[in-house]
Design an enzyme around this catalytic site. Sequence first.
Site, PDB file in Angstrom:
ATOM      1  N   LYS A  92     -10.931  27.833  21.348  1.00 33.66           N
ATOM      2  CA  LYS A  92     -12.249  28.031  21.956  1.00 33.66           C
ATOM      3  C   LYS A  92     -12.733  29.616  21.490  1.00 33.66           C
ATOM      4  CE  LYS A  92     -12.998  24.171  24.390  1.00 33.66           C
ATOM      5  NZ  LYS A  92     -14.184  23.464  24.276  1.00 33.66           N
TER       6      LYS A  92
ATOM      7  N   ALA B 133       4.463  26.948  33.678  1.00 35.15           N
ATOM      8  CA  ALA B 133       4.315  27.529  32.860  1.00 35.15           C
ATOM      9  C   ALA B 133       3.001  28.146  32.379  1.00 35.15           C
ATOM     10  CB  ALA B 133       5.159  27.335  31.437  1.00 35.15           C
TER      11      ALA B 133
ATOM     12  N   SER C  15     -11.925   9.025  21.998  1.00 39.54           N
ATOM     13  CA  SER C  15     -10.585   9.341  22.284  1.00 39.54           C
ATOM     14  C   SER C  15     -10.207   9.466  23.591  1.00 39.54           C
ATOM     15  CB  SER C  15     -10.044  10.472  21.043  1.00 39.54           C
ATOM     16  OG  SER C  15     -10.556  11.506  21.484  1.00 39.54           O
TER      17      SER C  15
ATOM     18  N   ALA D 212     -17.494  18.363  22.599  1.00 37.76           N
ATOM     19  CA  ALA D 212     -16.431  17.608  22.089  1.00 37.76           C
ATOM     20  C   ALA D 212     -15.372  18.568  21.890  1.00 37.76           C
ATOM     21  CB  ALA D 212     -17.007  16.818  20.993  1.00 37.76           C
TER      22      ALA D 212
ATOM     23  N   TYR E  13      -5.075  25.993  23.050  1.00 38.47           N
ATOM     24  CA  TYR E  13      -6.356  25.510  23.393  1.00 38.47           C
ATOM     25  C   TYR E  13      -7.589  26.751  23.648  1.00 38.47           C
ATOM     26  CZ  TYR E  13      -9.852  24.236  26.961  1.00 38.47           C
ATOM     27  OH  TYR E  13     -11.146  24.050  27.609  1.00 38.47           O
TER      28      TYR E  13
ATOM     29  N   SER F 194     -14.109  28.358  27.512  1.00 40.88           N
ATOM     30  CA  SER F 194     -13.515  28.332  28.711  1.00 40.88           C
ATOM     31  C   SER F 194     -12.954  29.473  29.072  1.00 40.88           C
ATOM     32  CB  SER F 194     -12.242  27.374  27.969  1.00 40.88           C
ATOM     33  OG  SER F 194     -11.280  27.469  29.003  1.00 40.88           O
TER      34      SER F 194
ATOM     35  N   ASN G  24     -12.894  26.567  36.824  1.00 39.26           N
ATOM     36  CA  ASN G  24     -12.414  25.254  37.333  1.00 39.26           C
ATOM     37  C   ASN G  24     -13.652  24.372  37.576  1.00 39.26           C
ATOM     38  OD1 ASN G  24     -10.206  27.237  37.257  1.00 39.26           O
ATOM     39  ND2 ASN G  24      -9.019  25.410  37.707  1.00 39.26           N
TER      40      ASN G  24
HETATM   41  N1  UFG Z   1      -1.915  23.053  40.636  1.00 36.21           N
HETATM   42  C1  UFG Z   1      -0.858  22.839  41.374  1.00 36.21           C
HETATM   43  N2  UFG Z   1      -0.325  21.346  41.394  1.00 36.21           N
HETATM   44  C2  UFG Z   1      -0.994  20.499  40.456  1.00 36.21           C
HETATM   45  C3  UFG Z   1      -2.113  20.767  39.915  1.00 36.21           C
HETATM   46  C4  UFG Z   1      -2.529  22.163  39.535  1.00 36.21           C
HETATM   47  O1  UFG Z   1      -0.417  23.514  42.216  1.00 36.21           O
HETATM   48  O2  UFG Z   1      -0.347  19.236  40.501  1.00 36.21           O
HETATM   49  C5  UFG Z   1      -2.434  24.488  40.786  1.00 36.21           C
HETATM   50  C6  UFG Z   1      -2.241  25.109  39.152  1.00 36.21           C
HETATM   51  O3  UFG Z   1      -1.128  25.727  39.149  1.00 36.21           O
HETATM   52  C7  UFG Z   1      -3.440  25.961  39.299  1.00 36.21           C
HETATM   53  C8  UFG Z   1      -4.562  25.156  40.310  1.00 36.21           C
HETATM   54  O4  UFG Z   1      -3.737  24.247  40.717  1.00 36.21           O
HETATM   55  O5  UFG Z   1      -3.071  27.173  40.146  1.00 36.21           O
HETATM   56  C9  UFG Z   1      -5.529  24.755  39.268  1.00 36.21           C
HETATM   57  O6  UFG Z   1      -4.940  23.886  38.370  1.00 36.21           O
HETATM   58  P1  UFG Z   1      -5.779  22.871  37.317  1.00 36.21           P
HETATM   59  O7  UFG Z   1      -4.702  22.327  36.454  1.00 36.21           O
HETATM   60  O8  UFG Z   1      -6.567  22.194  38.030  1.00 36.21           O
HETATM   61  O9  UFG Z   1      -6.762  24.028  36.463  1.00 36.21           O
HETATM   62  P2  UFG Z   1      -6.167  25.377  35.463  1.00 36.21           P
HETATM   63  O10 UFG Z   1      -6.692  26.496  36.462  1.00 36.21           O
HETATM   64  O11 UFG Z   1      -4.756  25.294  35.127  1.00 36.21           O
HETATM   65  O12 UFG Z   1      -7.137  24.987  34.406  1.00 36.21           O
HETATM   66  C10 UFG Z   1      -8.633  25.648  34.108  1.00 36.21           C
HETATM   67  C11 UFG Z   1      -9.181  24.388  33.268  1.00 36.21           C
HETATM   68  C12 UFG Z   1      -8.711  24.430  32.088  1.00 36.21           C
HETATM   69  C13 UFG Z   1      -8.609  25.924  31.380  1.00 36.21           C
HETATM   70  C14 UFG Z   1      -7.787  26.873  32.196  1.00 36.21           C
HETATM   71  C15 UFG Z   1      -8.015  28.170  31.984  1.00 36.21           C
HETATM   72  O13 UFG Z   1      -8.863  23.073  33.654  1.00 36.21           O
HETATM   73  O14 UFG Z   1      -9.451  23.682  31.004  1.00 36.21           O
HETATM   74  O15 UFG Z   1      -8.537  26.641  33.410  1.00 36.21           O
HETATM   75  O16 UFG Z   1      -6.928  28.771  32.296  1.00 36.21           O
HETATM   76  F1  UFG Z   1      -7.918  25.817  30.141  1.00 36.21           F
END
Ligand code: UFG
Length: 315
Positions: A144, A277, A35, A73, A140, A116, A165
Amino acid sequence: MSRILVTGGAGYIGSTATAILADRGYEVVVFDDLSTGHADSVDSRATLIQASLLDPEALASALVGCEAVIHFAGKSLVGESVEKPELYHHVNVDGTQNLLDAMATAGIDKIVFSSSAATYGQPVDDPITEESIASPTNPYGASKLAIDKMITAAGISAISLRYFNVAGAYESTNGWLPERHNPETHLIPLVLRATAANPLKIFGTDWDTKDGTCIRDYVHVVDLIEAHILALGALKPTVHEIVNLGSGGGYSVREVIAASEQVLGRTVPTVESPRRAGDPATLVASIKKAKSLLGWTPTRDLVTMISDAVKSQVQ
Ligand code: UFG
């Protein structure tokens, strides 16, 4: 040679695990409904079964002859989980219950689970340890955490690995295995594809951090999979351990951009944007338990993660 069932083995992290396990001489059966995964990411030495966790018969036949399961998965987009909480509960939680039931029927009692950092929610500790309060702030993360509790209740040999990350890529014998998400939401792939017409949005520049941008703990996908293989060897009868996987240090969004500019040899176009958010300011893992329980130490730094991501995307 032992046979391992890898659920989600066509996704970014699961396909990397599949290739590395095959390199190490494991026989791998991949179980993935495709998927969000890609059949062409699955190592040619593995057997691919295209089926869903919601199909108990397919799970039963996939488990035949397997010694252990590595369970990747599941649905994994935080934003989508807020819009479709029932879907996340159904696929992730009900799907994993089907997997645990099928394992019990087959007499398989070993699992390594892809949990996670999202289970912790807004962090109260820095760094976050496995004893930190788990209070997820989105469906999400809640799914988990629910799975972690189900695995404990199952009383089997289990290790839940809580990823922070994940970044970088692996060059397998079949070529690089890139991060291929649609839509892509992760910082490093978005930094690499930013253009003047479509600059990287920096989500918040007024956080209470050293440079005003969010701090995250990045870990190379190859180091991450190494921890899974160590976890397979560290499973103890009826014991369920929870282990954080990060690098034990954090980088701000601006530091990731600067490291990417160093790797790319050019400026990355950016635009300062409102906070996203649900983002916490800082998420950094304590990796003491991963070191003591698994004997694991990550060895690939941020520049290696970014340069491997670049190589994987231009092959
Ligand atoms: N960010 C930006 N611009 C973007 C994308 C991300 O500034 O276009 C920032 C986000 O605000 C964050 C950092 O980059 O501060 C990392 O963002 P990601 O989306 O790459 O990763 P996250 O930290 O949000 O997410 C990770 C995992 C998720 C998990 C989460 C736990 O990818 O699966 O940590 O909080 F759920």
